[in-house]
Enzyme design. Structure first.
Site, PDB file in Angstrom:
ATOM      1  N   LYS A  34      53.336  89.367  48.526  1.00  0.00           N
ATOM      2  CA  LYS A  34      54.211  87.966  48.323  1.00  0.00           C
ATOM      3  C   LYS A  34      54.011  87.336  46.940  1.00  0.00           C
ATOM      4  O   LYS A  34      52.884  87.447  46.494  1.00  0.00           O
ATOM      5  CB  LYS A  34      53.843  87.100  49.645  1.00  0.00           C
ATOM      6  N   SER A 109      57.817  82.255  55.622  1.00  0.00           N
ATOM      7  CA  SER A 109      58.138  82.280  54.293  1.00  0.00           C
ATOM      8  C   SER A 109      57.532  83.724  53.749  1.00  0.00           C
ATOM      9  O   SER A 109      58.027  84.068  52.420  1.00  0.00           O
ATOM     10  CB  SER A 109      57.397  81.230  53.314  1.00  0.00           C
ATOM     11  N   SER A 133      54.418  81.765  58.533  1.00  0.00           N
ATOM     12  CA  SER A 133      55.028  82.613  57.486  1.00  0.00           C
ATOM     13  C   SER A 133      54.615  83.849  57.398  1.00  0.00           C
ATOM     14  O   SER A 133      55.335  84.798  56.544  1.00  0.00           O
ATOM     15  CB  SER A 133      54.751  81.978  56.194  1.00  0.00           C
TER      16      SER A 133
END
Length: 372
Positions: A34, A109, A133
């Protein structure tokens, strides 16, 4: 370099040829990270236009542990701006598309990490989870993700959103791979599979965050009861008590603190959704923030009456990828947010969520479930 029609990556990396044969438990496995995690010499944007050309000099502790275990970095994955969002939308780098359910959101996310896994663009992925997330994208894209218990896996080198809730966790296409990554990240042995003899609480409605909003309900967990009982678990109806005060001001307070270097001084360089959230956070009053911290501290002392809980990750129809984030974020994440506040572990296996105070419990149960 692999093609990426899903817009899962912000930056792809051509793997360097190792000077010597790789060794370690993750030897040769491809890893997507990420783009909230610092990676030395590799662009790290935090999903923000402000940091669009930012190249860190350090590598986040969690990333380094995976690399040291033999994983091979292939890219930095897409995310909502600064990881504050439940959809795969990003004003600066474009929307991340869902390979498993075309046209539906990837969730957020850790959007790109889940999409890259679902599309087969990597073997393993790393995400972060402050309110949903890791687990929401894992559920939305049909993969596996662990929100680790708070404080166990290092967040050093990860751009903070809300440090009292921020966690780091592994994502993969199987519980077995997630457990192996977790062992590297947490420096603990992989737990033995176990559901036999455990009491599992079936959760039809999650607790709220203390703001008075009624949370969504779901009977989806009924579908998993027969298999749980066949594996030796005892399933009972269960609830978790509500927090004693509104916890939301704490989130707003810490989010503002995380952005003091650039907000409000560079507010016009933020995307519209992120700017609105930070502007709203400015309204949190100091006394409300203090009460919120007290409620979270008290809630984290709660001792559950069951060994673990089972629930869906989301209880509404998965929204389209272009949905209004501000409208959908609360109903989409209601089964997930409370886990961060109470500080426990949550494992998403597709849309099934296992929750317990400790990582080992949910991983052991997940491994037993996967091998059924």
């Amino acid at each position: 370099m692999s093609t990426d029609p899903w817009n899962a990556f912000i930056t792809q990396v051509e793997p360097a040829e190792p000077r010597e044969p790789r060794s370690g438990p993750l030897s040769g496995r491809t890893l997507a990270v990420k783009d909230l995690f610092d990676t030395a010499g590799v662009r790290t944007t935090y999903g923000s236009g402000i940091y669009a050309e930012h190249v860190p000099e350090r590598t986040a502790v969690a990333v380094q542990r995976l690399l040291d275990a033999g994983a091979v970095l292939v890219g930095k994955t897409n995310l909502p701006e600064f990881a504050w969002g439940v959809l795969g939308q990003n004003q600066w780098f474009g929307t991340c598309h869902n390979p498993a359910y075309r046209g539906r959101t990837t969730g957020g996310s850790s959007s790109g990490s889940a999409a890259a896994l679902a599309a087969g663009l990597c073997d393993l992925a790393l995400g972060s989870d402050t309110g949903c997330s890791i687990r929401l994208p894992a559920a939305a894209c049909g993969v596996v993700g662990l929100k680790s218990q708070w404080g166990l896996i290092s967040t050093e080198g990860v751009y903070p959103l809300c440090p009292t809730l921020d966690t780091v966790g592994p994502m993969a296409r199987s519980v077995e791979d997630v457990a192996l990554m977790w062992s590297v990240l947490a420096e603990r042995p992989v737990p033995e599979p176990r559901l036999d003899g455990l009491t599992v609480g079936l959760m039809r409605q999650p607790p709220g965050i203390g703001d008075g909003r009624q949370t969504e309900t779901s009977d989806a967990a009924d579908d998993w009861v027969a298999d749980l009982e066949r594996l030796g678990a005892r399933v009972v109806e269960a609830r978790v008590p509500e927090p004693t005060a509104n916890t939301w001001p704490q989130f707003q307070h810490e989010a503002l603190q995380s952005h003091t270097a650039t907000f409000p001084s560079r507010a016009d360089e933020y995307g519209e959704v992120m700017r609105k959230k930070l502007e709203a956070a400015q309204q949190a009053k100091p006394d409300e923030v203090e009460v919120a911290y007290g409620a979270i501290e008290e809630w984290r002392r709660y001792e559950p009456e069951v060994d673990l809980y089972i629930s869906p990750c989301y209880a509404i129809e998965l929204p389209p990828e272009d949905a209004d984030e501000l409208e959908i974020r609360l109903p989409l994440s209601s089964f997930l947010r409370w886990v961060n506040l109470i500080g426990w572990a949550g494992l998403a296996i597709g849309n099934m969520q296992l929750v317990a105070p400790r990582d080992e419990v949910v991983l052991a149960a997940g491994l037993a479930w996967e091998r059924r």
